[in-house]
Design a protein around this motif. Sequence first.
Motif, PDB file in Angstrom:
ATOM      1  N   LEU A  23       0.887  -0.986   0.064  1.00 50.30           N
ATOM      2  CA  LEU A  23      -0.381   0.119  -0.273  1.00 50.30           C
ATOM      3  C   LEU A  23       0.586   1.569   0.028  1.00 50.30           C
ATOM      4  N   HIS A  24       0.648   2.165  -1.058  1.00 47.26           N
ATOM      5  CA  HIS A  24       2.012   3.242  -0.844  1.00 47.26           C
ATOM      6  C   HIS A  24       0.405   5.195  -0.992  1.00 47.26           C
ATOM      7  N   GLU A  25       1.062   5.659  -0.444  1.00 45.87           N
ATOM      8  CA  GLU A  25       0.666   7.691  -0.942  1.00 45.87           C
ATOM      9  C   GLU A  25       0.746   7.133  -2.158  1.00 45.87           C
ATOM     10  N   ALA A  26      -0.101   7.870  -2.885  1.00 47.56           N
ATOM     11  CA  ALA A  26      -0.073   8.054  -4.079  1.00 47.56           C
ATOM     12  C   ALA A  26      -1.057   9.217  -4.626  1.00 47.56           C
ATOM     13  N   LYS A  27      -0.859   9.759  -5.114  1.00 47.76           N
ATOM     14  CA  LYS A  27      -1.764  10.490  -5.813  1.00 47.76           C
ATOM     15  C   LYS A  27      -1.923  10.623  -7.787  1.00 47.76           C
ATOM     16  N   VAL A  28      -2.963  11.157  -8.107  1.00 50.64           N
ATOM     17  CA  VAL A  28      -2.785  10.829 -10.047  1.00 50.64           C
ATOM     18  C   VAL A  28      -2.338  12.336 -10.119  1.00 50.64           C
ATOM     19  N   VAL A  29      -0.584  11.427 -11.003  1.00 53.38           N
ATOM     20  CA  VAL A  29      -0.548  13.130 -11.999  1.00 53.38           C
ATOM     21  C   VAL A  29      -0.373  12.909 -13.113  1.00 53.38           C
ATOM     22  N   ASP A  30      -1.579  11.965 -14.614  1.00 48.35           N
ATOM     23  CA  ASP A  30      -2.094  12.228 -15.655  1.00 48.35           C
ATOM     24  C   ASP A  30      -2.649  11.964 -15.438  1.00 48.35           C
ATOM     25  N   ILE A  31      -3.610  11.981 -16.451  1.00 52.20           N
ATOM     26  CA  ILE A  31      -4.594  10.664 -16.872  1.00 52.20           C
ATOM     27  C   ILE A  31      -4.112  10.645 -18.830  1.00 52.20           C
ATOM     28  N   LEU A  32      -4.213   9.642 -18.725  1.00 56.66           N
ATOM     29  CA  LEU A  32      -3.969   9.792 -20.920  1.00 56.66           C
ATOM     30  C   LEU A  32      -5.556   9.847 -21.211  1.00 56.66           C
ATOM     31  N   PRO A  33      -5.788  10.616 -22.440  1.00 56.31           N
ATOM     32  CA  PRO A  33      -6.960   9.899 -23.096  1.00 56.31           C
ATOM     33  C   PRO A  33      -7.808   9.551 -23.066  1.00 56.31           C
ATOM     34  N   PRO A  34      -9.038   9.044 -23.612  1.00 56.77           N
ATOM     35  CA  PRO A  34      -9.578   8.032 -23.663  1.00 56.77           C
ATOM     36  C   PRO A  34      -9.594   7.666 -24.961  1.00 56.77           C
ATOM     37  N   ALA A  35      -9.393   6.361 -25.067  1.00 64.91           N
ATOM     38  CA  ALA A  35      -9.268   5.440 -26.446  1.00 64.91           C
ATOM     39  C   ALA A  35      -9.610   4.599 -26.553  1.00 64.91           C
ATOM     40  N   MET A  36      -9.729   4.278 -27.823  1.00 63.31           N
ATOM     41  CA  MET A  36     -11.171   3.565 -28.659  1.00 63.31           C
ATOM     42  C   MET A  36      -9.636   1.646 -28.843  1.00 63.31           C
ATOM     43  N   GLU A  37     -10.417   0.721 -28.588  1.00 65.95           N
ATOM     44  CA  GLU A  37      -9.106  -0.749 -28.231  1.00 65.95           C
ATOM     45  C   GLU A  37     -10.267  -1.781 -28.306  1.00 65.95           C
ATOM     46  N   ASP A  38      -9.157  -3.120 -28.718  1.00 68.51           N
ATOM     47  CA  ASP A  38     -10.172  -3.890 -28.685  1.00 68.51           C
ATOM     48  C   ASP A  38     -10.622  -4.424 -27.269  1.00 68.51           C
ATOM     49  N   ASP A  39     -11.627  -5.236 -27.428  1.00 66.09           N
ATOM     50  CA  ASP A  39     -12.563  -5.661 -26.630  1.00 66.09           C
ATOM     51  C   ASP A  39     -11.646  -6.761 -26.693  1.00 66.09           C
ATOM     52  N   ARG A  40     -11.010  -7.788 -25.329  1.00 66.01           N
ATOM     53  CA  ARG A  40     -10.435  -9.071 -25.661  1.00 66.01           C
ATOM     54  C   ARG A  40     -11.563 -10.388 -24.983  1.00 66.01           C
ATOM     55  N   TYR A  41     -12.267 -10.326 -24.864  1.00 66.11           N
ATOM     56  CA  TYR A  41     -13.647 -10.804 -24.282  1.00 66.11           C
ATOM     57  C   TYR A  41     -14.293 -10.849 -25.565  1.00 66.11           C
ATOM     58  N   PRO A  43     -14.298 -10.505 -29.736  1.00 63.82           N
ATOM     59  CA  PRO A  43     -13.657 -10.461 -30.100  1.00 63.82           C
ATOM     60  C   PRO A  43     -14.410  -9.586 -31.600  1.00 63.82           C
ATOM     61  N   GLY A  44     -13.769  -8.024 -32.707  1.00 63.18           N
ATOM     62  CA  GLY A  44     -14.501  -7.486 -33.076  1.00 63.18           C
ATOM     63  C   GLY A  44     -14.975  -5.982 -33.120  1.00 63.18           C
ATOM     64  N   LYS A  45     -14.916  -6.021 -31.243  1.00 60.35           N
ATOM     65  CA  LYS A  45     -15.856  -4.910 -30.716  1.00 60.35           C
ATOM     66  C   LYS A  45     -14.935  -4.177 -30.073  1.00 60.35           C
ATOM     67  N   GLN A  46     -14.597  -3.351 -29.864  1.00 62.91           N
ATOM     68  CA  GLN A  46     -14.049  -2.333 -29.315  1.00 62.91           C
ATOM     69  C   GLN A  46     -14.934  -2.039 -27.975  1.00 62.91           C
ATOM     70  N   LYS A  47     -13.610  -1.100 -27.277  1.00 68.19           N
ATOM     71  CA  LYS A  47     -14.163  -0.202 -25.733  1.00 68.19           C
ATOM     72  C   LYS A  47     -13.548   0.718 -25.585  1.00 68.19           C
ATOM     73  N   LYS A  48     -14.447   1.996 -25.237  1.00 68.83           N
ATOM     74  CA  LYS A  48     -13.847   3.138 -24.976  1.00 68.83           C
ATOM     75  C   LYS A  48     -12.759   2.937 -23.429  1.00 68.83           C
ATOM     76  N   LYS A  49     -11.280   3.297 -23.693  1.00 71.07           N
ATOM     77  CA  LYS A  49     -10.645   3.039 -21.803  1.00 71.07           C
ATOM     78  C   LYS A  49      -9.316   4.622 -21.857  1.00 71.07           C
ATOM     79  N   VAL A  50      -9.307   4.493 -20.389  1.00 69.88           N
ATOM     80  CA  VAL A  50      -8.542   5.636 -20.191  1.00 69.88           C
ATOM     81  C   VAL A  50      -7.651   4.712 -19.295  1.00 69.88           C
TER      82      VAL A  50
END
Length: 142
Positions: A23-41, A43-50
């Motif tokens: 367990l570590h003390e932390a902070k959110v230093v960045d959030i990458l822009p949402p992007a579409m990725e292939d859904d591994r569960y 096939p042929g579909k995509q989900k938006k990931k962040v």
Amino acid sequence: MVSETEWSVSAGSGDFVPAPEGLHEAKVVDILPPAMEDDRYNPGKQKKKVVFIYGIDQKAPNGEDMTVRRKYTFSTNPKSNLRPDVEAMIGRSLTAEEEEDFDVRQLVDRACKVLVKHTPREEGGVWANVSQVLASDSVEPF
């Protein structure tokens, strides 16, 4: 202006050290822009990931701050992995309005705690995975 040396890249030394488990003390230093990725569960579909990047209370051997990442499906559905982590960071449940429209960028610089677990890699070494995000003791709720 960015200097020329800031754009130089190398193969690296191969001496990457993963964040330690625990367990570590932390902070959110960045959030990458949402992007579409292939859904591994599905096939042929995509989900938006962040991807959230958390800076933790540890230094790498080279003196730089250590970071860990967690990728989420970009959804505040109650069954999503993102929702409980957001609620932990803001110190309360999402309102009905926030459930429909929550700007995650407001979480950048937000303190929290992250639980890091190591997962063995096939090629040797380990992945340092964020398995849980918890509220920070030092932050007031949103």
